[in-house]
Design an enzyme around this catalytic site. Structure first.
Site, mmCIF file in Angstrom:
data_model
loop_
_atom_site.group_PDB
_atom_site.id
_atom_site.type_symbol
_atom_site.label_atom_id
_atom_site.label_comp_id
_atom_site.label_asym_id
_atom_site.label_seq_id
_atom_site.Cartn_x
_atom_site.Cartn_y
_atom_site.Cartn_z
ATOM 1 N N THR A 1 -6.636 -4.394 0.764
ATOM 2 C CA THR A 1 -5.801 -4.662 1.375
ATOM 3 C C THR A 1 -5.874 -5.751 2.174
ATOM 4 O OG1 THR A 1 -4.744 -2.524 1.505
ATOM 5 C CG2 THR A 1 -3.689 -4.216 3.174
ATOM 6 N N ASP B 1 0.775 -1.664 0.393
ATOM 7 C CA ASP B 1 -0.476 0.235 -0.039
ATOM 8 C C ASP B 1 0.927 0.937 -0.166
ATOM 9 O OD1 ASP B 1 -2.752 -0.994 1.080
ATOM 10 O OD2 ASP B 1 -1.137 -2.359 2.073
ATOM 11 N N LYS C 1 -15.763 -5.076 -6.859
ATOM 12 C CA LYS C 1 -16.813 -5.117 -6.442
ATOM 13 C C LYS C 1 -17.594 -4.563 -8.095
ATOM 14 C CE LYS C 1 -17.643 -4.915 -1.797
ATOM 15 N NZ LYS C 1 -16.696 -5.991 -1.234
HETATM 16 N N1 LIG Z 1 -15.564 -1.013 8.038
HETATM 17 C C1 LIG Z 1 -14.538 -0.153 7.377
HETATM 18 N N2 LIG Z 1 -13.258 0.289 7.576
HETATM 19 C C2 LIG Z 1 -12.180 0.132 7.545
HETATM 20 N N3 LIG Z 1 -11.996 0.630 6.627
HETATM 21 C C3 LIG Z 1 -13.303 -0.231 5.328
HETATM 22 C C4 LIG Z 1 -14.166 -0.341 6.487
HETATM 23 N N4 LIG Z 1 -15.140 -0.872 4.771
HETATM 24 C C5 LIG Z 1 -14.727 -0.893 4.354
HETATM 25 N N5 LIG Z 1 -13.568 -0.241 3.888
HETATM 26 C C6 LIG Z 1 -12.915 0.059 2.802
HETATM 27 O O1 LIG Z 1 -13.437 -0.045 1.902
HETATM 28 C C7 LIG Z 1 -12.381 -1.018 1.249
HETATM 29 C C8 LIG Z 1 -14.006 -2.153 0.258
HETATM 30 O O2 LIG Z 1 -14.206 -2.657 1.502
HETATM 31 P P1 LIG Z 1 -14.895 -4.132 1.427
HETATM 32 O O3 LIG Z 1 -13.629 -5.120 0.766
HETATM 33 O O4 LIG Z 1 -14.781 -5.099 2.625
HETATM 34 O O5 LIG Z 1 -15.756 -3.656 0.601
HETATM 35 C C9 LIG Z 1 -11.298 -1.181 1.692
HETATM 36 O O6 LIG Z 1 -10.579 -0.642 0.977
HETATM 37 P P2 LIG Z 1 -8.879 -0.541 0.722
HETATM 38 O O7 LIG Z 1 -8.607 -2.301 1.728
HETATM 39 O O8 LIG Z 1 -8.468 -0.092 0.373
HETATM 40 O O9 LIG Z 1 -8.509 -0.308 2.472
HETATM 41 C C10 LIG Z 1 -11.538 -0.937 3.071
HETATM 42 O O10 LIG Z 1 -10.498 -0.817 3.864
HETATM 43 MG MG LIG Z 2 -6.742 0.527 3.176
HETATM 44 MG MG LIG Z 3 -6.176 0.949 -0.662
#
Ligand SMILES: Nc1ncnc2c1ncn2[C@@H]1O[C@H](COP(=O)(O)O)[C@@H](OP(=O)(O)O)[C@H]1O
Ligand SMILES: [Mg+2]
Ligand SMILES: [Mg+2]
Ligand SMILES: [Mg+2]
Length: 315
Positions: free
Chosen positions: A128, A55, A229
């Site tokens: 991530t 990252d 997604k």
């Molecule tokens: N409750 C939460 N806390 C922190 N980050 C969240 C979150 N819900 C979603 N995200 C962030 O939104 C992105 C998509 O989430 P998901 O895969 O759960 O659908 C991910 O980005 P990153 O991987 O870039 O941090 C994730 O970290």
């Molecule tokens: Mg992140």
């Molecule tokens: Mg990210």
């Protein structure tokens, strides 16, 4: 985006991801009822926000490359501002352009765009959690371009596209510009005989689940990454991406929204309104995410979310 994807693959094959847990405050609106709050806390909101060496390095590559060429454009990256003394390896700085896109005619609505009208939102590694768990095709690099607050341009690079079937994993890069079109993939419309929703696999809670139940899908695809997604919507694998949570941030949705809308789909909050991506906005997508593929009736689907659930996401 492609260079950042190479860095992501190099960090993985180097074997040391150097994972840290990011600090985050949990904020829950007062209008959320008590059992919803308990369910959110039970799921550990705020305890699944990881950052790896990939990252950090991918962001330094993208920001160094863009800021060198566009010094007057605001660039906001998930992993925070870099220090003014931050030197990046010279082979991380990319200055050449994609000749295919450069050769096309710029839609006339952007002909008068000034650097100060533009904000670039960078998610150097989306998904991530899944990256650290080896679900590599869920990972994308997201670079979104907002003009006067609207998400209009986006690049989604998927470094591990077809990694399970191809020997030489080259990845792929999808792009979209509202008014010009999309490229890098074959758009497919979702099936007409069933209704499929995609949502988070690693950040769910009670409200996220309640919103899905209200829409009564035939199938739910729980996958990582906002970028991944939206890929499912672009390629006809799902009709809607629904995430009734404040967890995503502007860098998660700017590029996906632009590519999806350039194709004729729609990405809004759960009330059906577009987010602003102007430079002074709050980072969280505090009213959740509701995205639909091309040809899906967005407004009718949004209207199926019950009022009491919407009240958990006030403006
Ligand atoms: N409750 C939460 N806390 C922190 N980050 C969240 C979150 N819900 C979603 N995200 C962030 O939104 C992105 C998509 O989430 P998901 O895969 O759960 O659908 C991910 O980005 P990153 O991987 O870039 O941090 C994730 O970290
Ligand atoms: Mg992140
Ligand atoms: Mg990210
Ligand atoms: Mg992300």
């Amino acid at each position: 985006a492609t260079r950042a994807g190479k860095i992501i693959k190099d960090v993985m094959s180097g074997g040391d991801l150097a994972i840290v847990q990011k600090r985050q405050s949990v904020s829950v609106s007062r209008s959320v009822c008590f059992n919803y709050m308990v369910s959110i806390l039970m799921q550990g909101l705020g305890h699944n926000d990881l950052q790896t060496e990939a990252d950090r390095s991918a962001q330094r590559c993208i920001i160094a490359s863009l800021s060198q060429q566009f010094p007057d454009v605001t660039i906001i990256g998930e992993e925070g501002p870099s220090s003014p003394t931050d030197e990046v390896p010279s082979d991380w700085v990319v200055t050449e352009s994609d000749q295919d896109i450069i050769s096309r005619e710029c839609p006339k609505e952007y002909g008068v765009t000034k650097p100060e009208d533009v904000v670039v939102w960078v998610d150097p590694l989306d998904g991530t959690s899944e990256y650290t768990q080896g679900l590599l095709d869920h990972v994308t690099v997201l670079i979104g371009i907002a003009v006067n607050g609207r998400a209009v341009g986006g690049v989604i690079h998927q470094p591990y596209y077809n990694y399970q079937t191809e020997k030489d994993v080259r990845g792929r890069t999808l792009w979209g510009l509202v008014g010009l079109g999309v490229g890098g993939f074959n758009p497919v419309d979702p099936p007409t005989d069933k209704f499929i929703i995609t949502t988070t696999r690693s950040h769910s809670d009670g409200i996220v689940v309640k919103a899905l139940e209200a829409l009564n899908p035939d199938e739910i695809l729980r996958v990582g990454g906002a970028g991944h997604k939206v890929l499912l919507l672009l390629e006809g694998k799902a009709h809607a991406y629904v995430f009734a949570s404040k967890g995503c941030k502007k860098w998660d949705t700017c590029a996906p929204e632009a590519v999806l809308e350039a194709l004729g789909g729609k990405l809004t909050d759960i009330h059906g309104n577009h987010y602003s991506y102007a430079k002074d906005v709050q980072f969280p997508d505090s009213q959740g995410i509701f995205a639909t593929a091309r040809g899906v009736d967005h407004a009718t689907l949004v209207s199926k979310i019950p009022q009491e659930l919407r009240e958990a996401f006030p403006y």
